[in-house]
Design an enzyme around this catalytic site. Structure first.
Site, PDB file in Angstrom:
ATOM      1  N   HIS A   1       0.858  -1.355  -0.081  1.00 42.69           N
ATOM      2  CA  HIS A   1       0.130   0.017   0.060  1.00 42.69           C
ATOM      3  C   HIS A   1       0.949   1.043   0.187  1.00 42.69           C
ATOM      4  O   HIS A   1       2.121   1.306   0.180  1.00 42.69           O
ATOM      5  CB  HIS A   1      -0.962  -0.046   1.213  1.00 42.69           C
ATOM      6  CG  HIS A   1      -0.159   0.209   2.715  1.00 42.69           C
ATOM      7  ND1 HIS A   1       0.488  -0.945   3.040  1.00 42.69           N
ATOM      8  CD2 HIS A   1      -0.040   1.125   3.281  1.00 42.69           C
ATOM      9  CE1 HIS A   1       1.160  -0.231   4.203  1.00 42.69           C
ATOM     10  NE2 HIS A   1       0.724   0.772   4.366  1.00 42.69           N
TER      11      HIS A   1
ATOM     12  N   ASP B   1       0.449   5.154   1.926  1.00 41.33           N
ATOM     13  CA  ASP B   1      -0.079   5.618   2.937  1.00 41.33           C
ATOM     14  C   ASP B   1      -1.195   6.351   2.692  1.00 41.33           C
ATOM     15  O   ASP B   1      -1.028   7.527   1.947  1.00 41.33           O
ATOM     16  CB  ASP B   1       0.935   6.239   3.768  1.00 41.33           C
ATOM     17  CG  ASP B   1       1.930   5.110   4.725  1.00 41.33           C
ATOM     18  OD1 ASP B   1       1.215   4.122   4.911  1.00 41.33           O
ATOM     19  OD2 ASP B   1       2.705   5.567   5.374  1.00 41.33           O
TER      20      ASP B   1
ATOM     21  N   HIS C   1       4.695   0.129   0.276  1.00 40.06           N
ATOM     22  CA  HIS C   1       5.529  -0.429   1.135  1.00 40.06           C
ATOM     23  C   HIS C   1       4.624  -1.780   1.644  1.00 40.06           C
ATOM     24  O   HIS C   1       3.358  -1.727   1.658  1.00 40.06           O
ATOM     25  CB  HIS C   1       5.912   0.458   2.248  1.00 40.06           C
ATOM     26  CG  HIS C   1       5.026   1.129   3.071  1.00 40.06           C
ATOM     27  ND1 HIS C   1       4.308   2.344   2.602  1.00 40.06           N
ATOM     28  CD2 HIS C   1       4.393   1.120   4.384  1.00 40.06           C
ATOM     29  CE1 HIS C   1       3.483   3.005   3.415  1.00 40.06           C
ATOM     30  NE2 HIS C   1       3.515   2.238   4.390  1.00 40.06           N
TER      31      HIS C   1
ATOM     32  N   ARG D   1       5.153   6.115  13.761  1.00 40.66           N
ATOM     33  CA  ARG D   1       5.059   7.003  12.346  1.00 40.66           C
ATOM     34  C   ARG D   1       4.582   8.468  12.387  1.00 40.66           C
ATOM     35  O   ARG D   1       3.971   8.636  13.086  1.00 40.66           O
ATOM     36  CB  ARG D   1       4.193   6.028  11.627  1.00 40.66           C
ATOM     37  CG  ARG D   1       4.081   6.501  10.024  1.00 40.66           C
ATOM     38  CD  ARG D   1       2.847   5.845   9.272  1.00 40.66           C
ATOM     39  NE  ARG D   1       1.646   6.515   9.156  1.00 40.66           N
ATOM     40  CZ  ARG D   1       0.771   6.002   8.511  1.00 40.66           C
ATOM     41  NH1 ARG D   1       0.759   4.730   8.036  1.00 40.66           N
ATOM     42  NH2 ARG D   1      -0.563   6.699   8.668  1.00 40.66           N
TER      43      ARG D   1
END
Length: 300
Positions: free
Chosen positions: A100, A102, A255, A270
């Site tokens: 995907h 983000d 990623h 994150r």
């Protein structure tokens, strides 16, 4: 006082994506020239790795802010307590073992993502990052023309890696939180990078369907195009170690965090940098279909 880099270097990890940065101390303030160096390295290599960089949440936010304004942690998922811009990435939050980019289900997905290691398992737990620009260049000309003309609907009600009948109560709770606000956004399948002009496949696990195609046709086309993104030569595998930071350009990468660490503790934090509205090869822009993400992206 700004930190001035000495003996800095960019060491490629693979031929197509990823570089380790040495000689730059990202735990302190950075001067403008060093920030320019890092931005140029990110544009070229798509993903940068920094070892021996112990950043607390405030330090990670400070580092990420060198690349632009920050988003809040996530449109629906809770942040680290007391840190509204920091998203915990750990087993309790579910394992993101699907490819995907983000937050592509909103109109302005992040331009860049930073990850800082907090708890590293003794084995497994890597992050795979793919260069979607290289994937686009790999396409045969007929497929490139097809992709250039397609638009895809991305949604946070996506196809989870674990089927609903196999989800336990905790899985169901996580899914309910992730989908607590419904989002759907239509993006061009080929995105023109706003800084470099490079074209990349803008797809990933949040794609529900392609505009003008049936569900079955969409599934087949997505599988075909995604296969170019995930070719081994387009992927760097980042093995985590303590005090490690990674930043990747979310506009031209995908990623994947494989579930290969036997359920052992693994925790990253994150912080994401606010992005812009994607633009296709014909100049058309993305458009929001469902959901208001104004609480997630900076407002001006």
């Amino acid at each position: 006082m700004s930190t001035v880099a000495t003996d800095r270097d960019v060491r490629k990890i693979t031929g197509r994506i990823g570089a380790e940065i040495t000689g730059v101390d990202i735990t302190g303030p950075l001067d403008e020239e060093t920030v320019g160096f890092l931005r140029a390295a990110l544009a070229e290599h798509k993903a940068l790795v920094f070892r021996g960089a112990p950043l607390d949440d405030e330090g990670q936010e400070r580092f990420a802010a060198h690349f632009g304004e920050l988003t809040t942690a996530h449109p629906t998922v809770r942040s680290v307590e007391g840190a509204p811009r920091v998203l915990p990435v750990d087993v309790d939050g579910g394992v993101a073992n699907h490819w995907h980019t983000d937050v592509t289900f909103v109109l302005t997905p992040p331009r860049a993502t930073t990850l800082a290691s907090k708890v590293v398992p003794p084995h497994g737990g890597e992050t795979l990052i793919a260069n979607t620009g290289a994937a686009y260049r790999d396409l045969p000309e007929p497929l490139r023309r097809l992709a250039d003309g397609l638009r895809a609907v991305h949604t946070n009600a996506y196809d989870y890696a674990t089927p609903p009948e196999q989800q336990d109560d905790k899985d169901a709770e996580r899914r309910a939180q992730f989908e607590s606000i419904s989002f759907e956004t239509e993006h061009p399948v080929v995105r023109v990078h706003p800084d470099t002009g490079e074209r990349g496949l803008y797809l990933g696990g949040f794609v529900r369907r392609f505009v003008g195609l049936t569900t079955t046709e969409s599934r087949d086309v997505l599988r075909l195009l995604q296969a170019y993104v995930t070719r081994p030569e387009n992927v760097v595998r980042v093995a985590w170690e303590p005090d490690q930071v990674v930043i990747f350009d979310n506009r031209i990468t995908q990623h994947y965090a494989p579930d290969n660490f036997d359920g052992l503790p693994r925790r990253l934090h994150r912080v994401t940098v606010a992005g812009d509205v994607p633009v296709g090869v014909d100049g058309s822009t993305s458009r929001a279909l469902v959901g208001d993400a104004s609480h997630y992206v900076p407002q001006h």
